[in-house]
Design a protein around this motif. Structure first.
Motif, PDB file in Angstrom:
ATOM      1  N   SER B  43      84.345  24.460 -50.031  1.00 31.21           N
ATOM      2  CA  SER B  43      83.386  24.674 -48.945  1.00 31.21           C
ATOM      3  C   SER B  43      83.370  26.140 -48.538  1.00 31.21           C
ATOM      4  O   SER B  43      82.314  26.712 -48.277  1.00 31.21           O
ATOM      5  CB  SER B  43      83.742  23.821 -47.730  1.00 31.21           C
ATOM      6  N   GLN B  82      78.672  19.800 -45.440  1.00 31.34           N
ATOM      7  CA  GLN B  82      79.606  18.690 -45.620  1.00 31.34           C
ATOM      8  C   GLN B  82      79.599  17.767 -44.396  1.00 31.34           C
ATOM      9  O   GLN B  82      79.700  16.562 -44.525  1.00 31.34           O
ATOM     10  CB  GLN B  82      81.024  19.236 -45.857  1.00 31.34           C
ATOM     11  N   ASP B 158      77.130  20.532 -50.359  1.00 31.04           N
ATOM     12  CA  ASP B 158      78.552  20.304 -50.116  1.00 31.04           C
ATOM     13  C   ASP B 158      78.801  18.804 -49.994  1.00 31.04           C
ATOM     14  O   ASP B 158      78.601  18.220 -48.941  1.00 31.04           O
ATOM     15  CB  ASP B 158      79.012  21.043 -48.854  1.00 31.04           C
ATOM     16  N   GLU B 159      79.222  18.199 -51.060  1.00 30.04           N
ATOM     17  CA  GLU B 159      79.471  16.758 -51.138  1.00 30.04           C
ATOM     18  C   GLU B 159      78.329  15.959 -50.511  1.00 30.04           C
ATOM     19  O   GLU B 159      78.534  15.203 -49.559  1.00 30.04           O
ATOM     20  CB  GLU B 159      80.796  16.422 -50.460  1.00 30.04           C
TER      21      GLU B 159
HETATM   22 MG   LIG Z   1      84.780  20.987 -48.250  1.00 30.49          MG
END
Ligand SMILES: [Mg+2]
Ligand SMILES: Nc1ncnc2c1ncn2[C@@H]1O[C@H](COP(=O)(O)OP(=O)(O)OP(=O)(O)O)[C@@H](O)[C@H]1O
Lengths: 287, 365
Positions: B43, B82, B158-159
C-alpha cells in the motif's frame, strides 16, 4: 421498543426526574409567572390590575420597540456570522499540530474565560476618543477619518463596537467546537478527493464543509440563543445600544417602571425564539 | 496512459524503513500485480505512486514527468483505496461520478458511463444510498466504480476485491481483465489472491519486507522463483521445501537418489566434495503425480512407497500428506487417485520441476 429498551427508558426517566423537578421550579415557574405578569399593570408596591392585552398593544405601537428589534437583528447577524467565520478560520489555520500549539490555544481562549467586567473596561479604554489606541490607529496613523470620534458614545457606531467585542470574546468557543470536529475528520476523504482531482479549495467545499455542517449549525444556533438574550456585555460596554434585552430592562427597571410591559416583551421574544429554534432544529439540524 | 518508473524508492516513517529501495519499470499499458505478505509495503508503494505519500528518497516518473513534487490531484490517477475512503455525505452515485464532475464531463456522458459501471458492478439498486447504508462488499464495489469510471493515465487498485464473495469476485476479476484488454490502461494492482495475480498480471512483482523479491511474468515467478520466499509465496498450496544433499552426480533426498543430470535449472557447476552440499529442495504439491496414471520416463523420478499420513479431500482435488526426508510434504492429486490413510503410494515427479536453493542464502542454485 424491545423489553430491554423499555426498561432502559424507565431507568433513564428515573435518573432525570430530579433534574426535571428542579428545572421546572427554577425555569418553568418564573416563565409562567412572566406570562401571567404580561397581562397586568404592575405597580411598584406590588399591586396588580388585570389589563388584558393592553401591554401587548402598547408595545406593538411603540416605535422604540421596532428600533430595538432592528438593533437586535443587526447585532445577531454581525455576531453570529462574525464568531462563526472567525472561529472557522482559526480552526482551519491551527488544525495541524505545530510547536507551541498549546500556548496559542491558551491565548485564543483567554478572551472567553476572562471576566467580562475587566475586559469591558479594557475595551472602553481602547476606544477612548482622547487617549484610546483605536482612534490613534484609525485616525492618526491610517487617516481613515478626518477627526477622532467617540465610537462608543455614538449609538450607531457603538453597535459595531459591541458586535466586535462579542466576536472577539466568543469566537474562541466557536473555534473550540469547530476544531474538535475538524481534527476528527479522517484523512481518507481528503486523499480520495485529491485522487479525484480536487485541490485544496475543492476539498474544503466537498469534504470539510459537509463534515462541519452540524457543528457549524450548532455554533450558529448557540450563538443565536445566547446573543438574543445577551445583556451584560452590551449593557456594560455601551448601554446606549438598545438591543431587546436592554430595551426590556429599561422598560422594567428604569424611568417609568412598567414590569407588565417588560414581561410582554419577554413573552413575545420567547415565542419567536421558540418557533425559530423549532424550525431550525427540524430543518437545519434534521433531528 | 503512461509508463512508470520507480527509481530506488525508499520510504521511512520516522526511523522505520518500510520500503527499502525499489526499482521498477512499468510499461505503458502494462498490468502489474504487487503481491507480498501483510505489512511488506504494498500500500505504501501504491500511495507513493499516487502522491499521497512522499518518498523519503528516489524518483518516481510517470510518463515523462518526474512527479516527486507533483500533488496527487495533478497526476491524473484513479485509485481504489484499501479502506474504500468513500465520501459519507454523498450518495453512491455522487461518489462514483465525483471526479467526472470536476472534469466538467457532459451530463449525458456521465449518465452513460454511470449506467455502464453500475451495471458491471451490480450497483444499480444502490445508487441513491449513502455509504453508511451499504455492506462492506457493496462499499468496495462503489470504490471500484469511482476508479473505473475515469479515463485516468494510471489505475491503482489496493486489494479491490478482498471483501467480495467468491462468485462476485471471480465475476469482477473477469470484468477487470476485460476492461484492461479493451482500454489497455496502465494498472498497478495489489492483491493477496493468487488467482487474481496469475490471471490478470502481465507482470507480477513479489515484495518482501520492503524489497522486490522477484518481478516477472506470472509463469516465470511460478516456475522459476528466484528464491525460497517467492517459491513459497506464489502458488497455493505453497511449495514444499525439503532438506536434501547435492552430490556431483545425484541429489539425495532421504533415501531417494535423484540423478543430477536431469535436474535442469541447476546453474551450480562447481565440484562438490564427498560429504555433498546441503540444499533446500523445492517441489510444488501440484507436480507430484500418481504413478498409476502417469508414465515413467527418462526425465522423471519415482518416489516409491510413500506412506500417507493424512488426506484432505477438497472436491475434485485432494491433498495428501506424507513424510519425506524428515519433513511433512504435501502433494495434490485428483479424484482418480483413490487412497486411504496409511496406504503406500508411488509418486512421480518430473526432474526438471525439482528446484534447488542455497541452504544459507535461500537463492536458487
Ligand atoms: Mg495494504
Ligand atoms: N503512516 C504510517 N506511519 C508509520 N508506519 C506506517 C505508516 N503507514 C504504514 N506503516 C507501516 O508500514 C508497513 C507497510 O505498510 P503497508 O500498508 O504498505 O503494508 P501492505 O503491504 O499494504 O500490507 P497489507 O497487505 O496488510 O495491506 C507496515 O509495517 C505499517 O505498519
Amino acid at each position: 421498543m424491545t423489553p430491554l429498551e423499555r426498561a432502559e427508558a424507565r431507568f433513564g426517566w428515573k435518573l432525570v426526574a430530579p433534574t426535571i423537578v428542579i428545572l421546572g421550579l427554577l425555569i418553568l415557574y418564573p416563565l409562567m409567572y412572566n406570562v401571567y405578569l404580561s397581562f397586568f399593570d404592575v405597580q411598584l408596591n406590588g399591586s396588580k390590575t388585570f389589563v388584558g392585552l393592553e401591554n401587548y398593544i402598547k408595545l406593538l405601537s411603540n416605535a422604540d420597540y421596532y428600533s430595538a428589534i432592528a438593533t437586535t437583528s443587526l447585532y445577531l447577524l454581525g455576531t453570529v456570522v462574525g464568531t462563526t467565520l472567525l472561529g472557522l478560520a482559526m480552526a482551519l489555520l491551527l488544525r495541524d499540530p505545530f510547536m507551541g500549539r498549546g500556548l496559542v490555544n491558551a491565548a485564543i481562549m483567554l478572551p472567553y474565560v476572562a471576566p467580562v467586567i475587566s475586559v469591558v473596561f479594557g475595551w472602553q479604554f481602547l476606544f477612548d476618543p482622547i487617549s484610546g489606541v483605536v482612534n490613534y490607529l484609525l485616525v492618526d496613523l491610517l487617516g481613515l477619518w478626518s477627526e477622532r470620534s467617540n465610537l462608543i458614545g455614538d449609538p450607531d457606531s457603538a453597535l459595531w463596537v459591541v458586535v466586535l467585542f462579542d466576536i472577539w470574546k466568543h469566537a474562541p468557543i466557536a473555534y473550540l467546537l469547530i476544531l474538535s470536529k475538524l481534527v476528527s475528520i479522517s484523512r481518507d476523504q481528503y486523499e480520495a478527493a485529491a485522487i479525484d482531482g480536487y485541490g485544496p479549495v475543492g476539498r474544503f467545499f466537498h469534504v470539510t464543509l459537509p463534515e462541519l455542517y452540524f457543528v457549524l449549525a450548532t455554533v450558529v444556533l448557540l450563538r443565536l440563543i445566547w446573543n438574543l438574550n445577551r445583556f451584560e456585555d452590551v449593557y456594560l460596554l455601551a448601554p446606549n445600544v438598545e438591543t431587546l434585552p436592554i430595551f426590556t430592562y429599561y422598560q422594567a427597571f428604569t424611568g417609568v417602571i412598567d414590569q407588565g410591559l417588560a414581561a410582554a416583551t419577554s413573552v413575545i421574544q420567547l415565542g419567536v425564539l421558540s418557533i425559530f429554534i423549532w424550525f431550525y432544529i427540524k430543518k437545519i439540524m434534521k433531528w | 496512459m503512461a509508463a512508470i518508473k520507480l527509481k530506488n524508492i525508499v520510504k521511512s516513517f520516522g526511523d522505520t524503513a518500510v520500503v527499502k529501495g525499489i526499482d521498477l519499470s512499468i510499461e505503458d499499458g502494462e498490468f502489474v500485480v504487487l503481491v507480498g505478505p501483510s505489512g511488506c509495503g504494498k500500500s505504501t508503494t501504491l500511495r507513493m505512486i499516487a502522491g499521497l505519500e512522499q518518498a523519503t528518497s528516489g524518483d518516481i516518473v510517470i510518463g515523462d514527468r518526474v512527479v516527486n513534487d507533483i500533488e496527487p490531484q495533478h497526476r491524473n490517477i484513479a485509485m481504489v483505496f484499501q479502506n474504500y475512503a468513500l465520501y459519507p455525505h454523498k450518495s453512491v452515485k455522487e461518489n462514483i461520478i465525483f471526479a467526472l464532475r470536476r472534469l466538467k464531463v457532459e451530463n449525458d456522458d456521465i449518465e452513460r458511463r454511470l449506467t455502464e459501471v453500475s451495471e458491471m458492478l451490480q450497483l444499480e439498486e444502490l445508487l441513491e444510498r449513502k455509504p453508511a447504508d451499504l455492506s462492506g462488499g457493496q462499499r468496495q464495489r462503489v470504490a471500484m466504480g469511482r476508479a473505473i469510471i475515469r479515463e485516468a493515465d494510471l489505475f491503482l487498485f489496493d486489494e479491490p476485491l478482498s471483501n467480495l464473495d467468491s462468485k462476485l469476485r471471480s465475476h469482477m476479476r473477469t470484468e477487470i481483465g476485460k476492461i484492461h484488454n479493451k482500454f489497455g490502461r496502465t494498472s498497478v494492482y495489489v492483491t493477496h489472491d493468487q488467482v487474481e495475480a496469475m490471471t490478470l498480471a502481465d507482470k507480477v512483482v513479489v515484495l518482501h519486507d520492503g524489497y522486490i523479491a522477484q518481478a516477472g511474468t506470472p509463469m516465470e515467478v511460478y516456475l522459476n522463483p528466484a528464491n525460497v520466499f517467492v517459491a513459497q509465496f506464489i502458488g497455493s498450496p505453497s511449495m514444499n521445501i525439503i532438506e536434501g544433499r547435492l552430490f556431483n552426480d545425484h541429489l539425495q533426498i532421504g533415501n531417494y537418489r535423484l540423478p543430477r543430470k536431469q535436474l535442469s535449472n541447476v546453474a551450480l557447476q562447481g565440484v562438490i566434495n564427498e560429504q555433498g552440499l546441503p540444499v533446500k529442495v523445492g517441489i510444488r504439491p501440484d507436480f507430484f503425480n500418481d504413478s498409476r496414471l502417469f508414465p515413467e520416463t527418462d526425465g522423471t523420478f519415482n518416489f516409491n512407497q510413500l506412506q500417507i499420513d493424512l488426506i484432505e479431500p477438497m472436491g475434485f482435488d485432494k491433498e495428501i500428506l506424507f513424510n519425506l526426508a524428515g519433513g511433512a510434504v504435501k502433494a495434490r492429486l485428483d479424484l482418480r487417485s483413490d487412497f486411504q490413510r496409511g496406504d503406500y503410494v508411488d509418486l512421480i515427479v518430473e526432474l526438471s520441476r525439482v528446484l534447488l536453493f542455497d541452504n544459507e542464502t535461500d537463492l536458487r542454485l
